[in-house]
Design a protein around this motif. Structure first.
Motif, short mmCIF file in Angstrom:
data_model
loop_
_atom_site.label_atom_id
_atom_site.label_comp_id
_atom_site.label_asym_id
_atom_site.label_seq_id
_atom_site.Cartn_x
_atom_site.Cartn_y
_atom_site.Cartn_z
N PHE A 207 0.83 -1.21 0.00
CA PHE A 207 0.00 0.00 0.00
C PHE A 207 0.86 1.26 0.00
O PHE A 207 0.64 2.20 -0.78
CB PHE A 207 -0.94 -0.02 1.22
N LEU A 208 1.86 1.30 0.87
CA LEU A 208 2.73 2.48 0.95
C LEU A 208 3.55 2.66 -0.32
O LEU A 208 3.78 3.79 -0.77
CB LEU A 208 3.65 2.39 2.17
N GLN A 209 3.99 1.57 -0.92
CA GLN A 209 4.77 1.66 -2.15
C GLN A 209 3.91 2.24 -3.27
O GLN A 209 4.37 3.08 -4.06
CB GLN A 209 5.30 0.28 -2.54
N ARG A 210 2.66 1.85 -3.35
CA ARG A 210 1.76 2.40 -4.38
C ARG A 210 1.48 3.90 -4.14
O ARG A 210 1.40 4.67 -5.07
CB ARG A 210 0.47 1.62 -4.44
N LYS A 211 1.32 4.26 -2.87
CA LYS A 211 1.07 5.67 -2.53
C LYS A 211 2.27 6.52 -2.94
O LYS A 211 2.12 7.62 -3.48
CB LYS A 211 0.80 5.85 -1.04
N VAL A 212 3.49 6.02 -2.67
CA VAL A 212 4.68 6.76 -3.01
C VAL A 212 4.80 6.88 -4.53
O VAL A 212 5.14 7.96 -5.05
CB VAL A 212 5.94 6.08 -2.40
N ARG A 213 4.51 5.87 -5.27
CA ARG A 213 4.57 5.91 -6.73
C ARG A 213 3.55 6.89 -7.29
O ARG A 213 3.83 7.61 -8.24
CB ARG A 213 4.32 4.52 -7.33
N GLN A 214 2.35 6.92 -6.69
CA GLN A 214 1.31 7.85 -7.16
C GLN A 214 1.74 9.28 -6.96
O GLN A 214 1.52 10.15 -7.81
CB GLN A 214 -0.02 7.60 -6.45
N ARG A 215 2.38 9.60 -5.84
CA ARG A 215 2.81 10.96 -5.56
C ARG A 215 3.97 11.37 -6.46
O ARG A 215 4.08 12.53 -6.85
CB ARG A 215 3.25 11.11 -4.10
N CYS A 216 4.84 10.42 -6.78
CA CYS A 216 6.00 10.74 -7.61
C CYS A 216 5.57 11.04 -9.04
O CYS A 216 6.18 11.86 -9.72
CB CYS A 216 7.01 9.62 -7.61
N TYR A 217 4.60 10.35 -9.56
CA TYR A 217 4.19 10.51 -10.95
C TYR A 217 3.19 11.63 -11.17
O TYR A 217 2.92 12.02 -12.28
CB TYR A 217 3.66 9.18 -11.51
N HIS A 218 2.57 12.16 -10.12
CA HIS A 218 1.59 13.24 -10.30
C HIS A 218 2.16 14.56 -10.03
O HIS A 218 2.91 15.13 -9.59
CB HIS A 218 0.36 13.03 -9.39
#
Length: 94
Positions: A83-94
């Motif tokens: 879950f945290l890895q997906r959240k971090v990826r979402q913030r990096c790409y937006h």
């Protein structure tokens, strides 16, 4: 055969023949050792259990509550990491 049975057989044999005392004791010790060897072999055969059977019996007897809680904690930790890895990826790409 027990010790008493062997002694009784020797006493019956002494009545019929008069052997030397040393030979009687030597034969008695030999027979007693053979009987002990046979009993030890029987006991060893009975106590041979495979490692798999021992581990299975131990697993069946343990309290599985802690094992279940531990497994659930591992899965929860794994889910949290995903879950945290997906959240971090979402913030990096937006």
């Amino acid at each position: 055969m027990q010790d008493k049975d062997i002694r009784r057989l020797f006493q019956k044999a002494e009545i019929q023949v008069c052997p030397e005392q040393k030979r009687i004791l030597k034969m008695y010790e030999y027979l007693q050792n053979e009987i002990d060897k046979n009993e030890n072999k029987k006991q060893r055969k009975r106590t041979e259990i495979s490692l798999r059977d021992i581990l299975w019996q131990q697993f069946r007897l343990i309290d599985k509550t802690y094992v279940i809680v531990y497994i659930m904690a591992v899965f929860a930790g794994f889910a949290l990491m995903v879950f945290l890895q997906r959240k971090v990826r979402q913030r990096c790409y937006h």
